[in-house]
Write a protein that holds these residues in place. Structure first.
Motif, PDB file in Angstrom:
ATOM      1  N   PHE A  43      40.500  42.626  44.797  1.00 25.16           N
ATOM      2  CA  PHE A  43      41.443  43.795  44.575  1.00 25.16           C
ATOM      3  C   PHE A  43      41.900  43.642  43.227  1.00 25.16           C
ATOM      4  O   PHE A  43      41.691  42.690  42.385  1.00 25.16           O
ATOM      5  N   TYR A  44      42.638  44.642  42.498  1.00 26.21           N
ATOM      6  CA  TYR A  44      42.759  44.809  41.266  1.00 26.21           C
ATOM      7  C   TYR A  44      44.457  45.030  40.917  1.00 26.21           C
ATOM      8  O   TYR A  44      44.789  44.487  39.796  1.00 26.21           O
ATOM      9  N   ASN A  45      45.220  45.525  41.696  1.00 25.76           N
ATOM     10  CA  ASN A  45      46.568  45.897  41.641  1.00 25.76           C
ATOM     11  C   ASN A  45      47.329  45.670  42.929  1.00 25.76           C
ATOM     12  O   ASN A  45      46.929  45.651  44.101  1.00 25.76           O
ATOM     13  N   VAL A  46      48.573  45.346  42.831  1.00 25.24           N
ATOM     14  CA  VAL A  46      49.450  45.339  44.154  1.00 25.24           C
ATOM     15  C   VAL A  46      50.867  45.865  43.615  1.00 25.24           C
ATOM     16  O   VAL A  46      51.286  45.674  42.246  1.00 25.24           O
ATOM     17  N   ALA A  57      45.517  47.883  45.412  1.00 20.80           N
ATOM     18  CA  ALA A  57      44.148  48.738  44.907  1.00 20.80           C
ATOM     19  C   ALA A  57      42.923  47.982  44.950  1.00 20.80           C
ATOM     20  O   ALA A  57      43.059  46.705  44.200  1.00 20.80           O
ATOM     21  N   GLY A  58      42.140  48.365  45.497  1.00 22.95           N
ATOM     22  CA  GLY A  58      40.682  47.363  45.740  1.00 22.95           C
ATOM     23  C   GLY A  58      39.502  48.117  45.786  1.00 22.95           C
ATOM     24  O   GLY A  58      39.233  49.055  45.528  1.00 22.95           O
ATOM     25  N   PHE A  84      42.234  52.118  41.398  1.00 25.47           N
ATOM     26  CA  PHE A  84      42.680  51.158  40.569  1.00 25.47           C
ATOM     27  C   PHE A  84      44.136  51.386  39.975  1.00 25.47           C
ATOM     28  O   PHE A  84      44.435  52.618  40.366  1.00 25.47           O
ATOM     29  N   GLU A  85      44.866  50.766  39.112  1.00 31.18           N
ATOM     30  CA  GLU A  85      45.908  51.116  38.535  1.00 31.18           C
ATOM     31  C   GLU A  85      47.013  51.635  39.262  1.00 31.18           C
ATOM     32  O   GLU A  85      47.287  52.942  39.225  1.00 31.18           O
ATOM     33  N   LEU A 311      40.026  38.834  42.034  1.00 30.80           N
ATOM     34  CA  LEU A 311      38.729  39.512  41.811  1.00 30.80           C
ATOM     35  C   LEU A 311      37.861  39.290  42.949  1.00 30.80           C
ATOM     36  O   LEU A 311      36.941  40.123  43.418  1.00 30.80           O
ATOM     37  N   ARG A 312      38.042  38.017  43.445  1.00 27.43           N
ATOM     38  CA  ARG A 312      36.991  37.606  44.521  1.00 27.43           C
ATOM     39  C   ARG A 312      37.437  36.903  45.671  1.00 27.43           C
ATOM     40  O   ARG A 312      36.839  36.535  46.560  1.00 27.43           O
TER      41      ARG A 312
END
Length: 993
Positions: A43-46, A57-58, A84-85, A311-312
């Motif tokens: 995942f990249y954002n919350v 966002a993942g 993302f974002e 990230l993981r």
């Protein structure tokens, strides 16, 4: 990635204490992975929207969490999976981009495509910023700006310029453009102010690493990272800029973002998240968490829970910064006991038999390696001797409190001491797995405790406590609760219903009251020997299964199997406050609670936890309630405000939700059905379903709301229900129908009386004729079937005589004569008992087995429910089917001929079931033989029985049924025939004559 969070939260201090003999403390963490329903681990954002939904966002797309489940939104034109974002705007729309240049938004229901910028972005991942006026996307060489009001798009080439990601300050967007702070306007970029900033040109700064973060005083923090991962910070305002000192611990790490969450700052890296304070000239490191994870984003929800995406490794939630897990060494096994020690000490006992003395002020631990390896069953701080007592299951030791490792064996050696207290004057009271004892210390080692003890009860005990005024002792045993007076004379305390109280732990509040937790009956408040209050699930407890109790002044702490609670009694009104797993209580296996000052230490099966008693309990403010399911008579209905149903189909179920990490689990909700009852009913904590069965006719309004929601008193669900009855069930309809029936009856009988006598005579004649005809047909069939069998039997006797089998012929003839006599007697009756039928059947099969030279195996099975003398069957009815199985099925097998007849009685439907199963060649093969041999014997008995069944059923309400099934093996080869006869009880016939 965006660097400014718009969420406001007050962050408490996170302690990270590291020392040679110290243990680390971190806020409790709840980990979400694919096992908990996440679609992926990358995942990249919350972000959180105003409704309380959490958005992620993942790698698998845009995912929404409502506090219960995860849902991933898709779009048919979406290219790829990852998004993302994340940005949430003032209209509560959630925005995101993908690497293919598509810009999406959602209002929470479905994903919408706002713009496709694949030609402008050319595969570069754009960084997104959304304000009330503009939407910007920034890639390596281009800045795209959308005016949200006009929809106009601007594209600015940034290839030869140094540019940062735009940052929202107030209602405007600012960014660093060639080291000047500029503002985005309807006409492009407008210089806001010149700060005179001059970044060093060596080493070269990496593309895309100039970032802005808004500070508390509306200045901005610029950070830049070079190729060696060195970071440079500048604090920028209209007054100018100044360089900010970065501590060594934060250097040489991959900086993902510096995020402002409320008035606090998080430094997100590939080596965890750092909680920092920035005072303009320096960065002060306060704590470091999740050090093994690549942290991509952090956000705070409305309940002040911190959400970290990785990230993981999925998503981590810090639900309560006031609850910390203390890193006591886990290689000693599970904590089995905990007790308060001298000063700031905690005494911890483990399943390995070891003891740890934990200093709550310095976080230092002293490990006591006891000789035995049995678990610690009890611990005691003996204040008179200033000594610690350690009890393993068999051995026991004592040591000075300031030298906990200088232990020696106690003379007191008892098996599995569960609780012990000092009473003064060298008296002690203890309970173990077999006894309750009050004695003086000189008699501790006496084997005959009963002889030398002031009190000895031979039963298992769980807990013992003495009141602070020394007047009474309370003892919880396996089957009762005892109170001892000063002379140690016991009395039994009963509950309000006169039942025994099965307690397992005690505590005393400052008002002198004793509090008892029980195995399955909740919490009792006792004054003297009287129960004055009882608390259970109906009046505030999370569960009736309570394990441990502690007190703080007049407040009571209770451990249950569904969470930790505090009964606040210091205020004007008693209030329960709860902590569950969503609040940071990671284990409900609560062993002990020790409170020192404003810190509560909780020993659990998942380790030792420390909480701030003044900050740990967060005020619960539920999100807006909404319906999730409405079910009428097991059929799911579309969601709406009004439902209509018929009275005969009025089973009604409604389910609801309140978004948020603690949306349902921590709140109490109440409901009522106006029109049926005016009173509110409180649901158990965590329940989100209400059911009604068979509502009567009427107009109702179903309402559900939080029990206490001072923030939003209008937060309730209201659904209208109308339950109606068909017109033919209305009272007026019965009146009309009754009147019409009376008039019709009078007219009918006037016409009927003249014809009634003639019709009755005619009907009697018709019935008499029909009965005679039926009887004649049955007698005719019986006379046909008896000679048919006689012919077959005589033919068999003839075969024996021809083959000179005299003995067989003689035996066969005797049995045959008996069978003929039975048939003659039975043929004169309309029905016979199953017992008579079985006698004839067994005799018939014996004759057939002799004729087959014992190459016929048969098995007659009679079920337990069959009463032979009470089951009536038509005479000579079952035998033809058995004869047919032998003559046409088994006859053509060379060997292994098997016949099974099974009698069962269906008690519910009242019929006898007869199953006749053979392993013959089957009906298809038999028919083939008949076709090949035109003169082959035809089954007269079966044909006659078919006609007979038809005649018999004419006089029966419940019909005789015959079912014939061809059997096949796994290779689809015929393996026999199965005939099932269902013969109703004879009482079902219309005419017994």
């Amino acid at each position: 990635m965006t660097v400014l969070s718009r969420l406001q939260i007050s962050i408490a201090f996170l302690g990270l204490v590291i020392g040679l003999n110290s243990v680390a403390q971190e806020p409790v963490q709840i980990h979400f992975t694919e096992k908990e329903g996440l679609p992926d681990k990358e995942f990249y954002n919350v972000a959180e929207d105003s409704k309380g939904f959490m958005w992620f966002a993942g790698n698998k797309g845009l995912t929404r969490y409502d506090g219960t489940s995860f849902i991933t939104l898709e779009h048919p034109e979406k290219r790829g999976l990852s998004v993302f974002e994340l940005e949430v705007d003032h209209k509560d729309r959630v925005w995101c981009v993908n690497i293919s240049g598509q810009l999406f938004y959602t209002d929470g229901k479905k994903l919408e495509l706002y713009a496709d910028l694949k030609d402008e972005l050319k595969g570069s991942l754009a960084e997104l910023t959304v304000s009330t006026k503009f939407i910007t996307l920034h890639a390596n060489s281009v800045l795209i700006i959308f005016n949200r009001k006009t929809g106009k798009k601007q594209t600015i080439n940034t290839l030869d310029h140094s540019i940062s990601l735009p940052e929202i300050i107030g209602d405007d967007l600012y960014l660093l453009y060639d080291l000047d702070v500029v503002k985005i306007t309807d006409y492009g970029l407008e210089k806001a102010f010149d700060v005179g900033l001059n970044l060093e040109t060596t080493p070269t700064y990496r593309p895309g690493t100039l970032r802005l973060t808004r500070m508390e005083d509306d200045s901005v923090l610029l950070y830049a990272v070079n190729e060696q991962l060195d970071i440079t910070l500048y604090s920028i305002s209209k007054k100018g800029f100044q360089k900010t000192y970065v501590p060594e611990q934060l250097k040489n790490k991959q900086i993902v973002a510096i995020k402002r969450v409320g008035n606090s700052y998080w430094w997100l890296t590939n080596k965890g998240a750092f909680f920092v304070d920035i005072d303009g000239t320096s960065v002060i490191l306060k704590s470091h968490i999740l050090s093994e994870n690549y942290i991509t984003d952090v956000a705070s929800d409305k309940e002040n829970n911190l959400w970290f995406t990785t990230l993981r490794d999925g998503v981590y939630v810090l639900p309560n910064l006031a609850i910390e897990k203390i890193g006591i060494s886990e290689d000693r096994g599970l904590i089995t006991r905990m007790a308060a020690g001298a000063g700031n000490d905690l005494i911890l006992g483990f399943s390995s038999g070891d003891v740890v003395i934990y200093d709550t002020s310095t976080s230092e631990q002293t490990i006591v390696n006891l000789p035995g390896d049995r678990r610690i069953s009890s611990l005691l701080y003996n204040e008179e001797e200033d000594a610690y007592w350690y009890f393993q299951d068999i051995l026991s030791y004592t040591a000075p409190s300031n030298e906990p490792n200088n232990f020696k064996s106690l003379p007191f050696q008892q098996v599995s001491v569960k609780s012990i207290i000092t009473l003064g004057d060298n008296y002690y009271a203890y309970v173990n797995s077999g006894n309750v004892v009050v004695t003086k210390d000189q008699f501790f080692n006496n084997k005959n405790n009963k002889e030398y003890s002031d009190l000895f009860i031979g039963k298992r005990g769980y807990k013992v406590i003495q009141t602070r005024d020394k007047d009474n002792i309370y003892i919880a045993t396996v089957d009762e609760l005892l109170i001892l007076d000063k002379a140690f004379d016991p009395s039994v305390i009963k509950n309000e219903e006169g039942q025994d109280i099965l307690g397992q732990s005690f505590a005393q509040t400052d008002d002198g009251h004793i509090w008892v937790v029980t195995f399955t009956n909740g919490l009792y408040e006792i004054e003297g020997a009287e129960v004055i209050s009882h608390y259970n699930e109906d009046n505030g407890l999370l569960s009736n299964r309570t394990t441990v109790v502690a007190t703080q002044g007049n407040d009571v702490w209770i451990g249950t199997d569904k969470g930790l609670q505090v009964l606040e009694r210091s205020s004007a009104q008693e209030v329960f406050k709860s902590l569950t797993k969503q609040d940071g209580i990671l284990s409900y296996d609560i062993k002990d609670i020790v409170i020192k000052g404003t810190s509560a230490h909780i020993a659990t099966g998942n380790g030792l936890f420390k909480m701030d008693t003044e900050k740990a309990f967060k005020t619960f403010e539920p999100s807006e309630l909404y319906l999730t399911d409405v079910i009428i008579n097991t059929v799911e209905q579309p969601l709406k405000d009004f439902y209509e149903m018929h009275q005969g189909a009025s089973d009604f179920t409604i389910r609801f939700n309140a978004n948020g990490f603690r949306g349902l689990s921590n709140g109490f909700f109440k409901y009522r059905l106006s029109g049926y009852s005016k009173s509110w009913t409180t649901l158990r904590q965590g329940d989100n379903e209400v059911q009604f069965a068979s509502l009567p006719k009427g107009d109702y309004t179903f309402q559900i709301a939080p029990v206490n929601d001072s923030r939003n008193p209008d937060n309730l669900i209201s659904v209208s229900l109308v339950v109606s009855v068909p017109f033919y069930k209305e009272i007026w309809f019965y009146g009309v129908l009754g009147s019409a029936f009376m008039i019709g009856t009078i007219l009918y009988y006037r016409r009927l009386l003249g014809r009634k006598e003639a019709q009755r005579t005619k009907e009697n004649e018709r019935l008499q004729l029909a009965n005679q005809l039926t009887a004649l047909k049955l007698e005719n069939l019986q006379s046909q079937m008896n000679p048919h069998f006689i012919f077959n039997a005589l033919n068999s006797i003839q075969d024996y005589i021809v083959h000179n089998e005299k003995d067989l012929a003689s035996s066969y003839l005797v049995k045959f004569s008996r069978l003929i006599r039975m048939y003659l007697e039975q043929s004169r009756k309309n029905s016979i008992t199953l017992d008579d039928e079985l006698q004839a059947m067994r005799l018939y099969l014996q004759l057939e087995k002799v004729r087959f030279e014992d190459k016929l195996d048969y098995d007659i099975i009679v079920g337990d429910d069959v009463v032979l003398s009470q089951c009536l069957v038509p005479p000579l009815f079952i035998q033809p089917y058995i004869e047919n199985a032998i003559k046409h099925g088994l006859l053509h097998r060379k060997d292994n001929r098997k016949l099974k007849v099974h009698f069962k009685y269906d008690v519910i439907h009242k019929f006898l079931e007869v199953v006749i199963e053979d392993n013959g060649i089957g009906r298809v093969a038999t028919q083939a033989i008949k076709d090949a041999h035109p003169g082959f014997h035809k089954s007269f008995a079966t044909q006659a029985n078919d006609s007979r069944v038809t005649l018999l059923n004419k006089n029966r309400l419940s019909k005789i049924e015959v079912l014939i099934i061809d059997l096949y093996d796994d290779n689809k080869i015929a393996s026999g025939t199965k005939v099932t006869l269902k013969i109703p009880n004879r009482t079902d016939v219309k005419d017994q004559a």
